[in-house]
Design an enzyme around this catalytic site. Structure first.
Site, PDB file in Angstrom:
ATOM      1  N   SER B  61      94.812 -23.139  24.678  1.00 39.87           N
ATOM      2  CA  SER B  61      94.440 -21.526  24.007  1.00 39.87           C
ATOM      3  C   SER B  61      95.659 -21.075  23.368  1.00 39.87           C
ATOM      4  O   SER B  61      95.656 -20.245  22.290  1.00 39.87           O
ATOM      5  CB  SER B  61      94.201 -20.634  25.379  1.00 39.87           C
ATOM      6  OG  SER B  61      92.877 -20.817  25.807  1.00 39.87           O
ATOM      7  N   SER B  91      98.505 -21.786  40.084  1.00 38.49           N
ATOM      8  CA  SER B  91      99.431 -21.603  40.865  1.00 38.49           C
ATOM      9  C   SER B  91     100.539 -20.681  40.410  1.00 38.49           C
ATOM     10  O   SER B  91     101.541 -20.127  40.918  1.00 38.49           O
ATOM     11  CB  SER B  91      99.551 -22.460  42.094  1.00 38.49           C
ATOM     12  OG  SER B  91     100.240 -23.566  41.255  1.00 38.49           O
ATOM     13  N   HIS B  94     101.522 -19.281  34.446  1.00 42.16           N
ATOM     14  CA  HIS B  94     101.112 -19.753  32.990  1.00 42.16           C
ATOM     15  C   HIS B  94     100.017 -18.901  32.681  1.00 42.16           C
ATOM     16  O   HIS B  94      99.979 -18.562  31.390  1.00 42.16           O
ATOM     17  CB  HIS B  94     100.812 -21.291  33.213  1.00 42.16           C
ATOM     18  CG  HIS B  94     100.621 -21.887  31.968  1.00 42.16           C
ATOM     19  ND1 HIS B  94     101.641 -22.305  31.016  1.00 42.16           N
ATOM     20  CD2 HIS B  94      99.509 -22.565  31.506  1.00 42.16           C
ATOM     21  CE1 HIS B  94     101.023 -22.976  30.044  1.00 42.16           C
ATOM     22  NE2 HIS B  94      99.842 -23.013  30.327  1.00 42.16           N
ATOM     23  N   ARG B 133      79.904 -17.646  33.515  1.00 41.27           N
ATOM     24  CA  ARG B 133      80.299 -16.921  31.994  1.00 41.27           C
ATOM     25  C   ARG B 133      79.612 -17.831  30.812  1.00 41.27           C
ATOM     26  O   ARG B 133      79.550 -17.350  29.517  1.00 41.27           O
ATOM     27  CB  ARG B 133      81.438 -16.174  31.640  1.00 41.27           C
ATOM     28  CG  ARG B 133      81.404 -14.765  32.534  1.00 41.27           C
ATOM     29  CD  ARG B 133      82.937 -14.514  32.820  1.00 41.27           C
ATOM     30  NE  ARG B 133      82.743 -13.255  33.775  1.00 41.27           N
ATOM     31  CZ  ARG B 133      82.564 -13.195  34.987  1.00 41.27           C
ATOM     32  NH1 ARG B 133      82.375 -14.569  35.732  1.00 41.27           N
ATOM     33  NH2 ARG B 133      82.631 -12.068  35.554  1.00 41.27           N
TER      34      ARG B 133
END
Lengths: 165, 165, 165, 165, 165
Positions: B61, B91, B94, B133
């Site tokens: 992304s 976790s 990021h 979604r």
């Protein structure tokens, strides 16, 4: 349904014509060295020549955006830059403000220098997380993320670099 | 009072003259493929010709904003771009830094390339949320959000694209 | 000491010469329609002519900044724009990233188009909060916030609009 | 070791040649009026002439950056601007998005108008916090922060204003 | 595996030709004075001449970016700037908005003035954290962070300053 996971390269790349800059911070050096090594190894496996990979350093992650900018000024013909840093949460808010400002600046840097910038920043809550993402934990729970960055650099330079089309 | 819910298209659109770019990340590929498919299907139902939909990919992304910029440079006559990516909380931090910087950059990109950019990023806390979604959960609790993005692309290009008025 | 509360207008305004654009998202339509109506009613009470209020729509809030920009390009003589959207917290992080990037972009838009932009975004944690702020709850606990935006638009256009001095 | 506390002025300033703009929101008016008064009093104690302090208002804090910009356009010879607003946390996320976007915009405004902008925004979680920072609580636990802003304005204009060197 | 820790300088630097600006806030003065002293001491140990270190002050941290900008305008031949401030979490949200906007602005400032800016901001949750990072706690648990900033300034000016290549 297993959905998470690293995307594979979408095609075969030939990195033999690319010139690539790696600029890394020196905090948390053991982890960073492994990440840099992973990136270089992966790029060379995609055909990038060792003499076309230039490595430079800055003190910490906050220095990466300006360092990358001037690194680009200096060599001028880089096809892509991989800034690498490892940030680990401490007791003050230093981690949050450095992570945020550095990420935003690396994103924007692409508009300034007009070449792709790969995001080589680990923003971890613990040292263990950083160690695992450098492929350094004993159990080898995760792979060396530097390899992903090396592959991304070759792909982005080939597709969207200054000489891509 | 039921207030939430997707707005419907405000008029009939004819997408037959539009040229539309989709650029998607390859992480969480199963979900992304469904979203891309949903967007294409919806755009074609609004008259967009299959040969006028160009699909390109980037690794993750973070690469979407610069990839979209150069994608636009390459084709020059795109009326709108739909960058598509699926981010899932892990976790480390990021997720937060990539989501934030990518969203901000996609928003600003519109000023740089002067065409509308549809926000095709899922920023989910769990894989289940992303699966739902994309219209992939067994119970079909939600519709495929790619369809919304396809409709938004046709509307924004028609109303506010470079050739809209 | 009671300190909170809406400031009153600081003087009498005559909106009869102003041309005002409202651009609204279509998600959560019932609430948005009430807000738009509230803004129009208030502006007309301050002398703005109905024919000088232009209403346009976009699919969702992320589309408001670019939509506002092109809306301004199209009419060129708008004195102020009121982008209106209603964001309600859901289970993913979509709310946060859209709210943040849209707010930042609407703020910056003023520099780009050189006219005031009134902040007509509700960023609510529950539907009930949005309903109340549109003046739609049964108990009428709050007033319709669209009225504030209408008043702010007339004031900002009169004081700091492109034709203010 | 007592470390916290307001820094004192580093030298004697003569504000008699300075022209200073105050632009304030009108929400939470009682508090704002006290802050404005505190700023004016302090500036006059540093030699600023009352006729060289121009006061203007906007409806709310989101309007401060654009209002300040145009305020500067209008008078052209201001040496520094003090935008003043009081934001108090409510039940929606309005406080966070307005505080963030306004602070960022006031910071950037300095580059646009090329004069210093003093940060006169209180971002409080309770009304009590705002009352105390305006020097209005019965116990006088804190001083009126407007005084600090007035001193900062004189110093910044003298050292780093458009006519400073 | 011990991974955390300050990176060492990567080579020997000769600071004898560098001109360096320090600009510091005056809030939390005791801590700031120690940090400034630490930075100067370290720079001099790397060959920087005392007469080539110029020190200026601003009231608070929000003033650092604009102060640094004008500081650069004034001297014109600075090779690097170290803005120094100490922010400590209080009961309102002031800490968060100042820390965020100042950090973002110092990062961007590098593009505006085209010289490196070292990040000398402590963003602490307690006074104790700030005291320790200035090397002022009795147990000397941490070193004076100003020393790191001094070293970073010499390195960044030498490698990536306006006269570096």
């Amino acid at each position: 349904m297993a959905v998470k996971g690293l995307g594979q390269l979408d095609q075969t790349y030939d990195g033999s014509k690319l010139k690539i800059g790696i600029i890394h911070a020196r905090w948390n050096r053991v982890i960073i060295d492994a990440l840099v090594k992973g990136a270089i190894k992966r790029m060379m496996s995609l055909g990038v020549r060792e003499e076309n990979i230039i490595v430079e350093t800055v003190p910490g992650s906050f220095e990466l955006p300006w360092g990358s900018k001037r690194f680009h000024d200096k060599y001028q013909d880089l096809d892509v830059i991989i800034p690498i840093g490892v940030l680990i949460k401490g007791s003050t808010m230093h981690f949050e403000y450095i992570s945020d400002s550095t990420t935003q600046a690396l994103m924007k840097l692409q508009e300034t220098i007009q070449i792709p910038v790969v995001f080589g920043l680990l923003t971890c809550l613990t040292e263990e997380q950083a160690i695992a993402r450098a492929g350094l934990d004993e159990g080898k729970a995760m792979h060396n993320h530097g390899e992903d960055w090396g592959a991304a650099a070759v792909e982005m330079a080939s597709k969207f670099g200054p000489n891509a089309f």
